[in-house]
Design an enzyme around this catalytic site. Structure first.
Site, PDB file in Angstrom:
ATOM      1  N   GLN A  28       0.852  -1.192   0.000  1.00  0.00           N
ATOM      2  CA  GLN A  28       0.000   0.000   0.000  1.00  0.00           C
ATOM      3  C   GLN A  28       0.881   1.233   0.000  1.00  0.00           C
ATOM      4  O   GLN A  28       1.671   1.420   0.931  1.00  0.00           O
ATOM      5  CB  GLN A  28      -0.836   0.046   1.277  1.00  0.00           C
ATOM      6  N   GLY A  29       0.742   2.064  -0.993  1.00  0.00           N
ATOM      7  CA  GLY A  29       1.534   3.299  -1.027  1.00  0.00           C
ATOM      8  C   GLY A  29       0.684   4.504  -0.691  1.00  0.00           C
ATOM      9  O   GLY A  29       0.102   5.143  -1.571  1.00  0.00           O
TER      10      GLY A  29
ATOM     11  N   SER B 286       5.102  -0.994   3.778  1.00  0.00           N
ATOM     12  CA  SER B 286       5.295  -2.377   4.236  1.00  0.00           C
ATOM     13  C   SER B 286       5.245  -3.323   3.049  1.00  0.00           C
ATOM     14  O   SER B 286       4.430  -3.141   2.143  1.00  0.00           O
ATOM     15  CB  SER B 286       4.191  -2.787   5.208  1.00  0.00           C
TER      16      SER B 286
ATOM     17  N   GLU C  99     -11.779  -4.183   6.345  1.00  0.00           N
ATOM     18  CA  GLU C  99     -10.970  -4.649   7.464  1.00  0.00           C
ATOM     19  C   GLU C  99     -11.908  -5.198   8.526  1.00  0.00           C
ATOM     20  O   GLU C  99     -12.066  -4.603   9.581  1.00  0.00           O
ATOM     21  CB  GLU C  99     -10.151  -3.470   8.015  1.00  0.00           C
TER      22      GLU C  99
ATOM     23  N   GLU D  36      -3.160   8.544  18.581  1.00  0.00           N
ATOM     24  CA  GLU D  36      -3.780   9.868  18.697  1.00  0.00           C
ATOM     25  C   GLU D  36      -4.904  10.012  17.670  1.00  0.00           C
ATOM     26  O   GLU D  36      -5.985  10.531  17.972  1.00  0.00           O
ATOM     27  CB  GLU D  36      -2.736  10.977  18.483  1.00  0.00           C
TER      28      GLU D  36
END
Ligand code: FAD
Lengths: 398, 377
Positions: A130-131, A165, A249, A379
Site C-alpha cells: 500500500q503506497g 510495508s 478490514e 492519537e
C-alpha cells in the site's frame, strides 16, 4: 448472551484444523518455525505457503465463492484467525492483497480488473503493498504530493512514498496519487492506481527499523507509468476508494487480539520459569498483581471485541467502535511486551541467541512501537473515537 | 455467538431508568446526605413492584427464577444514579448464599419476604482495625447452654438503619484461622446497638454495630458451622459481578456528564471538547467504560454457568471496574474545571462512591490474588 459456536462453525473449525495439521510446513507444529534470513529465500518460502493455502481453498475465506473464496461468515473468519494463532501459522505475505486490495476490487473493480488480478492475489503470484504515506503526508493523507499526470494514453507518476510495508517483496502497489492541481477540497483530486513495482521508474529502498528488521521501505517513482485500466474507481475519487477499502478490514484486529491473548499466556509461563533470589517470579505478590491486572485488560479487550462483533453482525457493517479495538490492542501489546522484558531484569536487554528466555519478547517489545503508529496512530484513533463515537467537535484545521 | 443483552433486558432497563429519573436521579442519594431516606424507601418499594427484588429467587418462593444477567439492567441503572441502599447486598449476596446453603425453613423465612420487597439485608463483616480476611474477623459466636452468644463490633455496615436483617460474619472456631468462620442471619431487633459513622461518602450511610452478649438461635446460622468463609466465596462471586454492573452504570453516567459538558462549555472561543487534551481524556474514559462493561456482562453471565474461568472473570471484572471508576470519576472533575470541585455538581458524588467501593468487601490486591489463585498460576 450466547458464546457457543454452531455445529456448522465447529465443523468448519475441525476441517481447517485437520487441513493445517496436514499442510503446515514440515516440522512447523513441532516447533521448527524459523524463517530464512535471506530476503529472496524468505519471500519464496512465504509465497509457497500462500500457494499452499490457495490450493487448499484457505487463502481468502471471506471472498465470495465465485472469486475463489469461501463466502465465509464473520464467525468463520474469527475461527480462522483463532486457529491460525493456535498453530502460530507463518505470516501472510500477501496480507494487503488478500484483506484489502482483493475485496476492494471485488467491490468496485471492473470485470477486467477482477479477471486480471484476483487469482494472482490468491495464489501469491502477485504480492501487494500500500503506497499511502509520504514524508509530508502521514496522519493527514490529504497532504500527499505524489503526482500522476496524463500524458497521451498513459499516466506518468512522480513522487516518493515512505513506510511502505512489504514494498521490497511486492509486485504491485495500491498507490495514492494527486491528479488534480486545483482541488477545491483536499479530499478531492486523489486517484488510486494499481502500479507495477517492477518497472524502470520505480525504486525501492529498505528502511532499517528500530528492531533491526526492514519490513517497510521508501519507494521512489520517476516517470513511472500506469494506464487508465490501472485506476481503481474513478479519476479524482480515490478518497472514496480508500473508504471502501477500510470497510473491508472486518476482522484483522481480532487476529491481533488472539495473538495478544497467546502472548499473555506465554508471559505467565515466563514468570513461572524466571527466578529471582532463587524463587520463581510468579511467587512475588507484586508480579502476581500485575499479571492479574493484565489478565483483566486482555480478557476485557477480547470480550469488548466480541461485543463490537455482535453489533457488526447485527448491523451488517462495523461501526466506529472498532477504533477502540485497534487502540486497545496496540497499547496493551506495548505494555505487555514491555512488562515481559522488564521482569527479566538487566538480562532483558539481551537479544537473539543471547536472550535468556524466548528471544521473541525483545523483538515484540521493539516491534510494539510500530503498532501504535502504523494503520493510524493512537492519537488519530482517539480523535476518531472522540468525534465519531462520542460526537465531540472536530479539531481546528481538519 | 451473541454478546449482548436481550431486547427484554434492555426494555426492562428503560423502565428502571424512567422510574429513577422521576425520582430525580442522584436526588435520591443527595437526600441521604440530608438524612432523609424517604425517596430511597419509595424506590425500594417501586423496585419490588417492578419485580426486581424477586428476579433471581425461585418461583416457589415467590420470585421469577431468572439469572444474574437479568439483574444487570437494574444494577447498571441504580449505579447511574448512585442509588444507595441494600439492593445489592440483598439480591446479590444474601439471596445466592441462602439459595445455596440455607435450610428449607430458613428459605421459607427469608426468600418470599425478600422477593416481595419486605426484607432488606445488610452485610456486616469488617471490624475496626482489621481487613476483610479470615484473620480479620474476631467477633465471636460461642455456644453456651444450647444457645449461641455473639460478642464483638462490626464497622462500616451499610444502611444499617434501613436493614430488616443482617448477614454477619463471625468467628466460631479459634483454632481454624483459614476459616473457622460462620455466617449468621440476624433480623433487626430493638436491642441491637447501631451507631451511625461519618464517612466522606455521605450519600451512602455506614454504621458501627455492637453485639454484647447477643443471643442467637442455632437456626440463624446459615450453612455449615466453621465453613462460613468458604461458603461466602460463592456469594461473593455474585456480589462482585453485581458490583461491577453497578459501577459500569455509574461510569456510564460519568462519561456522559464529561462528554456533554465538553460539548457546551466554551473557552478560547471554542467548545473545550475540541481540545485534544480534553477529547482524549474523555476517550480514555469511554474506552475504560466499554472494557469494564464487557467484563461485567460476561461476569454476570458466567456466574450461572460452570465455565472454567468463572472466578477469574468475575474478580477481573470487579478489580477493573473499581480501579477505573476511581480514574474516570477523577478525570470528570478535572474536565469540569472549577465547577467540578463544588458540591452543587454531581462529580464529587461519583469520586466518593468510587473510593467507597474500591475497598468494599475486599481490596484490589485481595481480588487480584484470587484471580491468580483461581487460574492456578
Ligand atoms: C510498522 C509500520 C508499517 C506501516 N506500513 C505502511 C504501509 O504499508 N503503507 C503506508 O502507506 N504507510 C505505512 N505506515 C505509515 C503509517 O501509516 C504512518 O506512519 C502513520 O499514519 C503516521 O504518520 P507519520 O509517520 O507521518 O506521523 P505524523 O502524522 O507526522 O505524526 C507524528 C505525531 O503527531 C501526531 N499527530 C498527527 N496528527 C495528529 C492529530 N490530528 N491529532 C493529534 N496528534 C496528531 C501523531 O499521532 C504522532 O504522534 C506504516 C507505519 C508503521 C510504523
Amino acid at each position: 448472551m450466547d458464546f457457543s459456536f454452531t455445529k456448522k462453525e465447529e465443523k468448519f473449525r475441525t476441517e481447517l484444523r485437520t487441513w493445517l495439521e496436514a499442510n503446515l510446513p514440515e516440522g512447523w507444529l513441532e516447533g521448527k518455525r524459523d524463517l530464512p534470513e535471506d530476503l529472496d529465500e524468505y519471500s519464496r518460502v512465504l509465497r509457497a505457503w500462500q500457494h499452499t493455502l490457495y490450493e487448499g481453498g484457505w487463502a481468502a475465506i471471506a471472498w465470495p465463492k465465485e472469486y475463489g473464496g469461501r463466502g465465509a461468515s464473520l464467525m468463520e473468519e474469527i475461527i480462522y484467525h483463532q486457529e491460525m494463532v493456535r498453530v502460530k501459522a507463518p505470516p501472510l505475505i500477501n496480507y494487503i492483497g488478500i484483506h484489502m486490495v482483493g475485496p476492494t476490487l471485488i467491490d468496485i473493480g471492473t470485470d477486467e480488473q477482477k479477471e486480471r488480478y484476483l487469482k494472482k492475489i490468491l495464489t501469491g503470484e502477485e504480492i501487494w503493498c500500500q503506497g499511502y504515506s509520504e514524508p509530508g503526508a502521514g496522519s493527514d493523507l490529504t497532504g500527499l504530493k505524489t503526482r500522476a499526470v496524463k500524458d497521451g494514453d498513459h499516466w506518468l507518476i512522480n513522487g516518493q512514498k515512505v513506510w511502505t510495508s512489504f514494498g521490497h517483496v511486492a509486485d504491485k502497489c495500491f498507490l495514492l496519487t494527486r491528479t488534480s492541481t486545483h482541488p477545491e477540497k483536499k479530499h478531492r483530486g486523489i486517484t488510486v492506481f494499481m502500479m507495477d513495482m517492477h518497472q524502470p521508474g520505480v525504486e525501492t529502498l529498505p528502511i532499517v527499523q528500530m528492531d533491526g528488521h526492514s519490513e517497510f521501505n521508501e519507494v521512489y517513482m520517476t516517470d513511472a507509468v500506469a494506464t487508465d485500466a490501472d485506476i481503481v474507481g474513478q479519476v479524482d475519487s480515490g478518497w472514496h476508494v480508500l473508504i471502501a477499502l477500510m470497510l473491508h478490514e472486518r476482522t484483522g484486529i481480532g487476529a491481533e487480539l488472539f495473538t495478544l491473548e497467546k502472548q499473555f499466556n506465554d508471559t505467565v509461563e515466563l514468570a513461572q520459569q524466571y527466578k529471582v533470589n532463587g524463587k520463581p517470579l510468579i511467587e512475588n505478590p507484586a508480579i502476581r498483581q500485575k499479571l492479574a491486572s493484565f489478565y483483566a485488560r486482555v480478557r476485557g479487550s477480547l470480550l469488548n471485541y466480541y461485543k463490537n462483533l455482535t453489533t457488526t453482525i447485527k448491523n451488517g457493517q462495523p461501526g466506529a467502535e472498532t477504533s477502540i479495538d485497534k487502540l486497545v490492542v496496540t497499547e496493551l501489546n506495548q505494555a505487555l511486551s514491555a512488562f515481559a522484558v522488564e521482569i527479566q531484569g538487566h538480562q532483558g536487554v539481551l537479544v537473539d541467541k543471547d536472550a535468556v528466555a524466548d528471544p521473541k519478547w525483545q523483538h515484540l517489545f521493539l516491534a510494539s512501537f510500530g503498532q501504535t503508529i502504523g494503520g493510524g496512530t493512537s492519537e488519530v484513533q482517539r480523535n476518531t473515537i472522540g468525534e465519531r463515537v462520542l460526537g465531540l467537535p472536530k479539531d481546528m484545521g481538519r | 455467538m451473541d454478546f449482548s443483552l436481550t431486547e427484554e433486558q434492555e426494555m426492562f432497563r428503560g423502565h428502571i431508568r424512567k422510574m429513577l429519573d422521576k425520582f430525580g436521579g442522584t436526588q435520591i442519594a443527595r437526600e441521604m446526605i440530608d438524612d432523609n431516606p424517604q425517596s430511597l424507601k419509595k424506590v425500594y418499594t417501586t423496585l419490588a413492584e417492578l419485580g426486581c427484588s424477586g428476579i433471581n429467587i425461585p418461583e416457589e418462593y415467590g420470585g421469577m427464577d431468572l439469572e444474574a444477567l437479568d439483574l444487570v439492567p437494574t444494577f447498571e441503572e441504580m449505579g447511574r444514579s448512585l442509588v444507595p441502599g441494600l439492593f445489592m447486598e440483598t439480591s446479590a449476596l444474601a439471596v445466592p448464599t441462602l439459595k445455596k446453603y440455607a435450610t428449607e425453613e430458613q428459605k421459607q423465612h427469608n426468600l418470599p419476604a425478600i422477593a416481595s420487597g419486605e426484607k432488606w439485608i445488610s452485610f456486616a463483616a469488617l471490624e475496626p482495625f482489621n481487613d476483610f480476611s479470615p484473620a480479620g474477623i474476631h467477633c465471636t459466636l460461642v455456644q453456651q447452654d444450647g444457645q449461641y452468644v455473639l460478642n464483638g463490633t462490626k464497622t462500616l455496615v451499610p444502611e444499617a438503619e434501613l436493614a430488616d436483617a443482617f448477614l454477619v460474619l463471625v468467628r466460631t472456631n479459634e483454632e481454624d484461622q483459614e476459616d473457622g468462620l460462620s455466617l449468621v442471619l440476624i433480623d433487626q431487633t430493638e436491642d441491637m446497638k447501631i451507631e451511625k459513622q461519618s464517612s466522606f461518602d455521605e450519600s451512602k450511610h455506614v454504621s458501627k454495630v455492637e453485639f454484647q452478649n447477643f443471643i442467637i438461635e442455632e437456626n440463624q446460622i446459615i450453612g455449615e458451622l466453621d465453613k462460613g468463609w468458604t461458603q461466602l466465596q460463592e456469594g461473593l462471586l455474585y456480589f462482585n459481578a453485581a458490583l461491577s454492573s453497578y459501577i459500569v452504570g455509574a461510569m456510564e453516567q460519568v462519561v456522559q456528564m464529561a462528554n456533554e459538558y465538553a460539548k457546551i462549555r466554551e473557552q478560547f472561543g471554542q467548545a473545550i471538547g475540541r481540545f485534544q487534551a480534553i477529547k482524549h481524556s474523555i476517550v480514555n474514559m469511554k474506552v475504560n467504560l466499554e472494557i469494564a462493561r464487557s467484563l461485567s456482562h460476561y461476569a454476570n453471565w458466567v456466574v450461572d454457568t460452570d465455565e472454567s474461568d468463572r472466578e477469574a472473570t468475575v474478580y477481573s471484572a470487579r478489580t477493573y471496574a473499581t480501579e477505573k471508576f476511581i480514574e474516570v470519576s477523577a478525570h470528570n472533575i478535572q474536565i469540569h474545571g472549577g465547577i467540578g470541585f463544588t458540591e452543587e455538581i454531581d462529580c464529587h458524588l461519583y469520586v466518593k462512591r468510587a473510593r467507597y467501593y474500591d475497598q468494599y468487601v475486599g481490596s484490589t490486591p485481595f481480588y487480584q490474588e484470587k484471580v491468580v489463585a483461581s487460574l492456578g498460576w
